[in-house]
Structures are given as C-alpha cells and as structure tokens.
Design a protein around this motif. Structure first.
Motif, PDB file in Angstrom:
ATOM      1  N   VAL A  74       0.825  -1.208   0.000  1.00  0.00           N
ATOM      2  CA  VAL A  74       0.000   0.000   0.000  1.00  0.00           C
ATOM      3  C   VAL A  74       0.863   1.263   0.000  1.00  0.00           C
ATOM      4  O   VAL A  74       0.580   2.221  -0.726  1.00  0.00           O
ATOM      5  N   ASP A  75       1.915   1.291   0.801  1.00  0.00           N
ATOM      6  CA  ASP A  75       2.762   2.484   0.892  1.00  0.00           C
ATOM      7  C   ASP A  75       3.382   2.834  -0.457  1.00  0.00           C
ATOM      8  O   ASP A  75       3.365   3.997  -0.887  1.00  0.00           O
ATOM      9  N   TYR A  76       3.901   1.809  -1.138  1.00  0.00           N
ATOM     10  CA  TYR A  76       4.524   2.083  -2.442  1.00  0.00           C
ATOM     11  C   TYR A  76       3.477   2.507  -3.465  1.00  0.00           C
ATOM     12  O   TYR A  76       3.687   3.461  -4.232  1.00  0.00           O
ATOM     13  N   ILE A  77       2.350   1.819  -3.475  1.00  0.00           N
ATOM     14  CA  ILE A  77       1.295   2.141  -4.445  1.00  0.00           C
ATOM     15  C   ILE A  77       0.824   3.575  -4.256  1.00  0.00           C
ATOM     16  O   ILE A  77       0.661   4.328  -5.226  1.00  0.00           O
ATOM     17  N   GLU A  78       0.625   3.967  -3.007  1.00  0.00           N
ATOM     18  CA  GLU A  78       0.177   5.334  -2.744  1.00  0.00           C
ATOM     19  C   GLU A  78       1.254   6.355  -3.087  1.00  0.00           C
ATOM     20  O   GLU A  78       0.938   7.480  -3.503  1.00  0.00           O
ATOM     21  N   SER A  79       2.523   5.975  -2.951  1.00  0.00           N
ATOM     22  CA  SER A  79       3.604   6.893  -3.328  1.00  0.00           C
ATOM     23  C   SER A  79       3.624   7.153  -4.823  1.00  0.00           C
ATOM     24  O   SER A  79       4.141   8.183  -5.272  1.00  0.00           O
ATOM     25  N   ARG A  80       3.042   6.240  -5.581  1.00  0.00           N
ATOM     26  CA  ARG A  80       2.921   6.414  -7.036  1.00  0.00           C
ATOM     27  C   ARG A  80       1.609   7.106  -7.407  1.00  0.00           C
ATOM     28  O   ARG A  80       1.299   7.241  -8.595  1.00  0.00           O
ATOM     29  N   ALA A  81       0.823   7.506  -6.420  1.00  0.00           N
ATOM     30  CA  ALA A  81      -0.483   8.146  -6.644  1.00  0.00           C
ATOM     31  C   ALA A  81      -1.427   7.244  -7.430  1.00  0.00           C
ATOM     32  O   ALA A  81      -2.259   7.716  -8.215  1.00  0.00           O
ATOM     33  N   ILE A  82      -1.306   5.941  -7.216  1.00  0.00           N
ATOM     34  CA  ILE A  82      -2.206   4.967  -7.831  1.00  0.00           C
ATOM     35  C   ILE A  82      -3.341   4.683  -6.845  1.00  0.00           C
ATOM     36  O   ILE A  82      -3.101   4.425  -5.670  1.00  0.00           O
ATOM     37  N   LYS A  83      -4.563   4.753  -7.317  1.00  0.00           N
ATOM     38  CA  LYS A  83      -5.732   4.528  -6.464  1.00  0.00           C
ATOM     39  C   LYS A  83      -5.957   3.029  -6.240  1.00  0.00           C
ATOM     40  O   LYS A  83      -5.886   2.240  -7.189  1.00  0.00           O
ATOM     41  N   ILE A  84      -6.238   2.654  -4.998  1.00  0.00           N
ATOM     42  CA  ILE A  84      -6.598   1.274  -4.663  1.00  0.00           C
ATOM     43  C   ILE A  84      -8.110   1.199  -4.476  1.00  0.00           C
ATOM     44  O   ILE A  84      -8.701   1.993  -3.748  1.00  0.00           O
TER      45      ILE A  84
END
Length: 310
Positions: free
Chosen positions: A79-89
């Motif tokens: 989650v941390d990496y995905i959010e750092s890429r501004a990708i929505k989960i």
C-alpha cells in the motif's frame, strides 16, 4: 481506459467495465512472471491473489492509475509504495461481507452442535447421541475482535439468536447498534464464550492470536477465524485445544493455504490440528459464494465510476 484482468472473474465484469467506458483485457491464465511486463500501458489492473503487487511488479506500469482488488483484504498490496505512485486502490469488502457473515454463522452452529463430527460418525455407522450433545447459542457471550464490514455483518446476524454480542475494535469508537456492545479488550477476555476474529492482516495483527493472548481468557472458549490465517498461530490453537482451554476451533483460513508447499514442521502442525474432532476447517471460502462472486464486480465497478468522475 484499458484495464488488465489477471485473475478469474465472474463473466459480468467485462460488460460492467464497458458500461463506464473501460475496456477489459481478460487474461486470467497469464503467468505470474509475465504480469510485470504486460502491465505497460494499462490504466488499471484487476487482481485477486495471483500476485503480490509491489515495486518490482509495477516497474513497467508506466500509465497505471487504478489497482482493483476483487475482494476485501489488501494484504497482497504494498500500500505504501502504491500510494507513493499516486495509484488509487479500489477493493470490495461490501461485495462479500454477507457471504462471509453467513458462513461464519454456519461455522458457529456447526462448532457448538458437533455437526461435522456427528456427520462423519453416522456415515461410519456410529450412532452416538450423548457424545454429540450440543450447546445452544442462546445466552452465550460472543466476542468479536474487529468491527469493519465483516465483523459488523456477522454481528448483525447473530444478535438475533438471543446471545450477548460484545465487540472490541482498536480503531473505532462509538459503535452503537442495537444489541451490540463496544467493550475494551479486557472484557472480551473476561466474558466471551466464543471468540470470532475479523481483522485485516497487518504487521500489527500478524500472529496476534498467540499463546499469550489465548491464555488471558477467563474461561474455555470456542474460536472462529474467518479473517486471515496468519492472524492466529496454529501452534497456540493446538496447545489450547490440548489443554481444554479451547472447546473447539473453526478455521476458514490457516497460516499456509498452499497445502502442497508445507514445510515438514507445517505438515506436522497441520496433522495435529486435523486430528481434533472439535476442529472444523474450510478452504478460505467464507466470502466466496455464487452471489458474492458477481456482487464483488458490481461493487468494484460502482466504486471505479465514482473515482473516475471525481
């Protein structure tokens, strides 16, 4: 937009995506090692549990805006990496909460009434009424740890059986549903006859249910886990079953669910667990009904529509 779908999904997904302007590229047979390169150019990806979505998997995902988890848990997402890429989960706990709640109710009734044990015995020509005498839910205290979508759905069903329902959730305050009491964890230890766990798998909850935790209960309990296997130590469960401090356990999840990859120690532990007549095991199907298989798609696409139009 173009979405890559890498796991088996209900056939309703493609037309639902099309209805909000998304083209779905359905590749459920894609190999794990091929997913990373295949993600190049896609706006979104739909996953169940085939892969762990992390930096390595997303290294070629140059255009990715959405990661859709077709289910409730997001423990297979970094989650941390995905959010750092501004990708929505986008996940869909609303899609399978009823299925999970009904399955958990089924486990509760089966556990207290020896339904699985007596079924095996009768089929083996053993008619033992006294050995399969059951307990009623009426008047029992059911303790829940975790009151998210799953815990709330389960609580809303069992509260009608005349039992007391007490809930501990570290991250929620002011739970005020009829017949459901929010309590401190100490009261769960003091009062519960049944413990049912409904927490996500995080570093905080990993093996939260261990020997020390179970030793804090003031009376023998029945234990139910329909959350994640790594929340509860199987060794601790076996120890408390052996000492009669646990009256029975119903587990829809275990630490390693890829049974053919067991280590020698895991196989020994599993065989010990399986030897107990008061243990019920199901293969991570608590939220996996025919209805939820389709409903998850509807929830995902509805949420996507909201995200896209925001």
């Amino acid at each position: 937009m173009n979405f890559l779908i890498i796991d088996e999904m209900h056939s309703s997904l493609i037309p639902l995506l099309n209805s909000i302007g998304i083209k779905g590229d359905y590749k459920p047979n894609i190999k794990k090692e091929d997913v990373a390169q295949k993600l190049a150019g896609y706006d979104g990806v739909v996953v169940r549990s085939k892969v762990f979505v992390n930096k390595e998997l997303l290294k070629y995902a140059d255009n990715l805006k959405y990661i859709c988890r077709a289910g409730a848990g997001i423990d297979n997402l970094d989650v941390d990496y995905i959010e750092s890429r501004a990708i929505k989960i986008v996940n869909a706990p609303e899609g399978n909460r009823n299925a999970l709640a009904e399955h958990t109710v089924g486990l509760l009734f089966s556990l207290l009434n020896n339904i699985v044990k007596s079924d095996k015995e009768v089929k083996a020509m053993l008619w033992d009424r006294e050995g399969n005498r059951g307990y009623e839910i009426l008047g029992k205290t059911i303790g829940l740890i975790g009151y998210g979508f799953m815990g709330e759905a389960f609580a809303s069903k069992i509260v009608h059986f005349g039992c007391r329902v007490i809930v501990y959730d570290k991250y929620k305050n002011g739970i005020s549903c009829e017949g459901i009491e929010q309590v401190e964890l100490s009261e769960i230890f003091e009062e519960a006859d049944v413990l049912s766990v409904h927490v996500p798998l995080t570093e905080e909850t990993r093996f939260m249910i261990d020997d020390e935790f179970l030793s804090k209960f003031k009376k023998p309990i029945w234990f139910i886990n329909t959350s994640r296997g790594e929340v509860a130590s199987l060794e601790a469960i076996i120890h408390h079953l052996s000492s009669k401090r646990m009256l029975g356990a119903a587990l829809d999840v275990i630490e390693n669910e890829k049974l053919n990859t067991f280590t020698e120690n895991q196989k020994i532990t599993f065989d010990k667990l399986s030897s107990f007549d008061n243990v019920i095991l199901t293969p991570h199907v608590a939220g996996w009904s025919y209805e939820s298989y389709q409903r998850i798609n509807e929830v995902l696409v509805d949420k996507l529509k909201t995200e896209i139009s925001a």
